[in-house]
Design an enzyme around this catalytic site. Structure first.
Site: not given
Ligand code: PGA
Length: 248
Positions: A9, A11, A94, A96, A164, A170, A210
């Site tokens: 992803n 983003k 997601h 976000e 997730e 993150g 992560s």
């Molecule tokens: P990350 O993000 O691997 O940076 O924790 C995962 C995601 O947002 O799908």
């Protein structure tokens, strides 16, 4: 049999030119990998990067899709538009999007059904916030997300669920392996209760939050985990390739 899947992803990162450079680095490193590997790139890069991916074993993914087929939805993109560009997967719901763009299980459901209808496989993200975890609501939150977000889906071999936890995205924090195993098995059982045994067995369930080269292998080796959704590490070619190779 469920084929392992690793989806990056990106983003809101990488211009077209930067994306081409990143793909040029990733591509030789993941050659021969057994996992299906998808790059979910920004909308503006879908066309050129889709062209660039042709002939490789990397697949093209988007980061969202609107539920309507066309119409007065300024700023949105339809499934037909994505399909035309060769998009095979789309991330939906997601955390976000849920946090910053007011998406919810209901909007995710409509988008999921539209994606499936047009032959694009949705990667539907579900997870609990830290508050929900601490107040022991994880099971309830996930059950509601599966019930309301996936209602009407008939064939779960065409849908991917990504677990997730909000607090793991993150942050460098992950649940323990035991916790991941318990929650992902719970998700598979719940799909079985809501949508039947066959769908529970055919649905691919990913872990995301992560994931990095040092934890990927042990996470992906858990019984019900079919791969991962990778944020930060998907922008680092070496790390992403190691994670892809950890999914067998
Ligand atoms: P990350 O993000 O691997 O940076 O924790 C995962 C995601 O947002 O799908």
């Amino acid at each position: 049999m469920r084929k392992p899947l690793v989806a990056g992803n990106w983003k809101m990162n990488k211009t077209v030119q930067e994306g081409i450079e990143l793909i040029n680095e990733i591509r030789p490193l993941v050659e021969g990998a057994s996992a299906e590997t998808v790059l979910c790139v920004p909308s503006t890069s879908l066309y050129p990067l889709g062209q660039h991916l042709q002939g490789s074993n990397l697949k093209l993914g988007a980061q969202n899709v609107h539920h309507a087929e066309f119409g007065a939805y300024t700023g949105e993109i339809s499934a037909l538009m994505l399909k035309e560009l060769g998009v095979e997967y789309v991330i939906l719901g997601h955390s976000e999007r849920r946090t910053f763009f007011a998406e919810n299980n209901h909007s995710v459901n409509k988008r999921t059904l539209t994606a499936v209808k047009h032959g694009i496989k949705p990667i539907v993200c579900i997870g609990e916030t830290l508050y929900e975890k601490k107040s022991e609501q994880t099971g309830q939150v996930l059950t509601t997300a599966l019930r309301d977000g996936l209602e009407g889906v008939e064939d779960f071999s065409q849908v991917v669920v990504a677990y997730e936890p909000y607090w793991a995205i993150g942050t460098g924090k992950t649940p323990t392996l035991d916790q991941i195993a318990i929650v992902i098995s719970f998700i598979r059982d719940t799909i079985g209760q809501l949508y039947g045994e066959k769908n529970s067995e055919s649905c691919r369930i990913l872990y995301g939050g992560s994931v990095n080269p040092s934890n990927a292998e042990e996470i992906f080796s858990l019984l019900d985990v079919d791969g991962g959704l990778i944020g930060g590490a998907s922008l680092k070619p070496q790390q992403f390739a190691e994670i892809v190779k950890a999914a067998k």
